[in-house]
Design a protein around this motif. Structure first.
Motif, PDB file in Angstrom:
ATOM      1  N   ILE A  20      10.886   2.791   2.643  1.00  0.00           N
ATOM      2  CA  ILE A  20      11.550   4.031   2.209  1.00  0.00           C
ATOM      3  C   ILE A  20      12.989   3.729   1.809  1.00  0.00           C
ATOM      4  CG2 ILE A  20      12.316   6.318   2.955  1.00  0.00           C
ATOM      5  CD1 ILE A  20       9.869   6.211   4.940  1.00  0.00           C
ATOM      6  N   SER A  21      13.721   3.089   2.709  1.00  0.00           N
ATOM      7  CA  SER A  21      15.109   2.694   2.466  1.00  0.00           C
ATOM      8  C   SER A  21      15.545   1.803   3.617  1.00  0.00           C
ATOM      9  CB  SER A  21      16.029   3.920   2.416  1.00  0.00           C
ATOM     10  OG  SER A  21      17.394   3.527   2.442  1.00  0.00           O
ATOM     11  N   GLY A  22      16.293   0.786   3.310  1.00  0.00           N
ATOM     12  CA  GLY A  22      16.808  -0.068   4.374  1.00  0.00           C
ATOM     13  C   GLY A  22      17.574   0.730   5.417  1.00  0.00           C
ATOM     14  N   ARG A  23      18.184   1.815   4.983  1.00  0.00           N
ATOM     15  CA  ARG A  23      18.956   2.649   5.907  1.00  0.00           C
ATOM     16  C   ARG A  23      18.067   3.417   6.887  1.00  0.00           C
ATOM     17  NH1 ARG A  23      21.904   3.433   0.983  1.00  0.00           N
ATOM     18  NH2 ARG A  23      23.868   2.316   1.126  1.00  0.00           N
ATOM     19  N   GLY A  77       0.823  -1.206   0.000  1.00  0.00           N
ATOM     20  CA  GLY A  77       0.000   0.000   0.000  1.00  0.00           C
ATOM     21  C   GLY A  77       0.856   1.253   0.000  1.00  0.00           C
ATOM     22  N   ARG A  78       1.903   1.259   0.811  1.00  0.00           N
ATOM     23  CA  ARG A  78       2.813   2.410   0.847  1.00  0.00           C
ATOM     24  C   ARG A  78       3.515   2.598  -0.505  1.00  0.00           C
ATOM     25  NH1 ARG A  78       4.746   4.309   6.163  1.00  0.00           N
ATOM     26  NH2 ARG A  78       6.715   4.684   5.082  1.00  0.00           N
ATOM     27  N   ASN A  79       3.734   1.484  -1.217  1.00  0.00           N
ATOM     28  CA  ASN A  79       4.346   1.558  -2.547  1.00  0.00           C
ATOM     29  C   ASN A  79       3.315   1.836  -3.638  1.00  0.00           C
ATOM     30  OD1 ASN A  79       7.110   1.208  -2.035  1.00  0.00           O
ATOM     31  ND2 ASN A  79       6.849  -1.006  -1.814  1.00  0.00           N
ATOM     32  N   GLU A  80       2.048   1.942  -3.257  1.00  0.00           N
ATOM     33  CA  GLU A  80       0.950   2.197  -4.191  1.00  0.00           C
ATOM     34  C   GLU A  80       0.849   1.138  -5.284  1.00  0.00           C
ATOM     35  OE1 GLU A  80       1.088   6.273  -5.545  1.00  0.00           O
ATOM     36  OE2 GLU A  80       1.360   7.011  -3.495  1.00  0.00           O
ATOM     37  N   CYS A  81       1.139  -0.105  -4.910  1.00  0.00           N
ATOM     38  CA  CYS A  81       1.009  -1.229  -5.838  1.00  0.00           C
ATOM     39  C   CYS A  81      -0.379  -1.828  -5.646  1.00  0.00           C
ATOM     40  CB  CYS A  81       2.090  -2.273  -5.574  1.00  0.00           C
ATOM     41  SG  CYS A  81       1.990  -3.685  -6.702  1.00  0.00           S
ATOM     42  N   ILE A 125      10.440  -9.441   4.562  1.00  0.00           N
ATOM     43  CA  ILE A 125       9.117  -9.333   3.924  1.00  0.00           C
ATOM     44  C   ILE A 125       8.978  -7.965   3.271  1.00  0.00           C
ATOM     45  CG2 ILE A 125       6.617  -9.161   4.338  1.00  0.00           C
ATOM     46  CD1 ILE A 125       7.059 -11.268   6.626  1.00  0.00           C
ATOM     47  N   ALA A 126       9.335  -6.909   4.001  1.00  0.00           N
ATOM     48  CA  ALA A 126       9.221  -5.552   3.449  1.00  0.00           C
ATOM     49  C   ALA A 126      10.112  -5.377   2.230  1.00  0.00           C
ATOM     50  CB  ALA A 126       9.560  -4.523   4.525  1.00  0.00           C
ATOM     51  N   ALA A 127      11.344  -5.854   2.297  1.00  0.00           N
ATOM     52  CA  ALA A 127      12.264  -5.736   1.167  1.00  0.00           C
ATOM     53  C   ALA A 127      11.760  -6.549  -0.030  1.00  0.00           C
ATOM     54  CB  ALA A 127      13.662  -6.191   1.576  1.00  0.00           C
ATOM     55  N   ALA A 183       9.800   1.680   7.435  1.00  0.00           N
ATOM     56  CA  ALA A 183      11.137   2.265   7.245  1.00  0.00           C
ATOM     57  C   ALA A 183      11.854   1.580   6.081  1.00  0.00           C
ATOM     58  CB  ALA A 183      11.956   2.153   8.533  1.00  0.00           C
ATOM     59  N   VAL A 184      11.757   0.250   6.024  1.00  0.00           N
ATOM     60  CA  VAL A 184      12.381  -0.493   4.919  1.00  0.00           C
ATOM     61  C   VAL A 184      11.806  -0.035   3.585  1.00  0.00           C
ATOM     62  CG1 VAL A 184      12.615  -2.778   3.839  1.00  0.00           C
ATOM     63  CG2 VAL A 184      12.917  -2.527   6.317  1.00  0.00           C
TER      64      VAL A 184
END
Length: 192
Positions: A112-115, A58-62, A141-143, A109-110
């Motif tokens: 957005i970026s793993g960092r 959802g956050r990735n709008e997929c 899972i997030a990655a 957080a992942v």
């Protein structure tokens, strides 16, 4: 219409199923990864792991991955789609455990970026009872879903609209899992 000819009717094989039918050699390890992360025995229930996948998607709008994994999560959570919708709408007020909220913050957080995964986020999850395995698998899972989302959207695949469109796939995933989840296309069906 997908950016490339996947050799299948996209409405019959929407989202990730079309690209997986197109390239079964890559579908096999991707489905095996999904099976291990989302369905294998684990201290986090399968519904919560599917919720992590839906949240990131959802956050990735997929649209396809968010819709399908929201349906898979809802089918395995006592609170159903109502809970999935609440988590996706406002993580801070959703009626979930503090541990799951902390893990979803790590997943966000992942995305957005793993960092962006900080020691504080990990410490917060541990303070709420998350194990190292649960933290590890949340990050993975997030990655993985960032990759799956980009795979689906990068090829411009078709995403059905509405929960009913995901009912059959939900049934299949719940019954047989990801390893056997791809439907078999009818023989000699020409694509136009």
């Amino acid at each position: 219409m997908a950016h490339i000819d996947l050799g299948v009717d996209e409405k019959q094989f929407p989202g990730i199923t079309g690209p997986m039918m197109y390239r079964p050699e890559t579908a096999k390890p991707l489905n095996e990864l999904a099976e291990v992360l989302l369905r294998a025995p684990h201290s986090l229930p399968a519904g919560e792991r599917e919720l992590i996948a839906a949240y990131v998607s959802g956050r990735n709008e997929c649209t396809f991955c968010c819709s399908s994994h929201s349906a898979f999560a809802a089918a395995q959570l006592d609170e159903g789609m109502d809970l999935v919708d609440k988590v996706r709408a406002d993580l801070d007020t959703a009626p979930i455990s503090a541990k799951l909220r902390a893990l979803l913050r790590i997943a966000g957080a992942v995305q957005i970026s793993g960092r962006n995964v900080t020691s504080e986020l990990v410490a917060d999850a541990r303070a709420e009872g998350a194990t190292d395995l649960e933290i590890h698998d949340t990050v993975l899972i997030a990655a993985a879903f960032c990759m799956f989302n980009r795979y689906v959207d990068g090829l411009g695949t078709f995403a059905p609209v509405g929960q009913d469109a995901y009912a059959e796939t939900t049934r299949r995933i719940i019954e047989v899992g990801y390893g056997s989840a791809l439907p078999v296309p009818p023989p000699a069906t020409p694509v136009r």
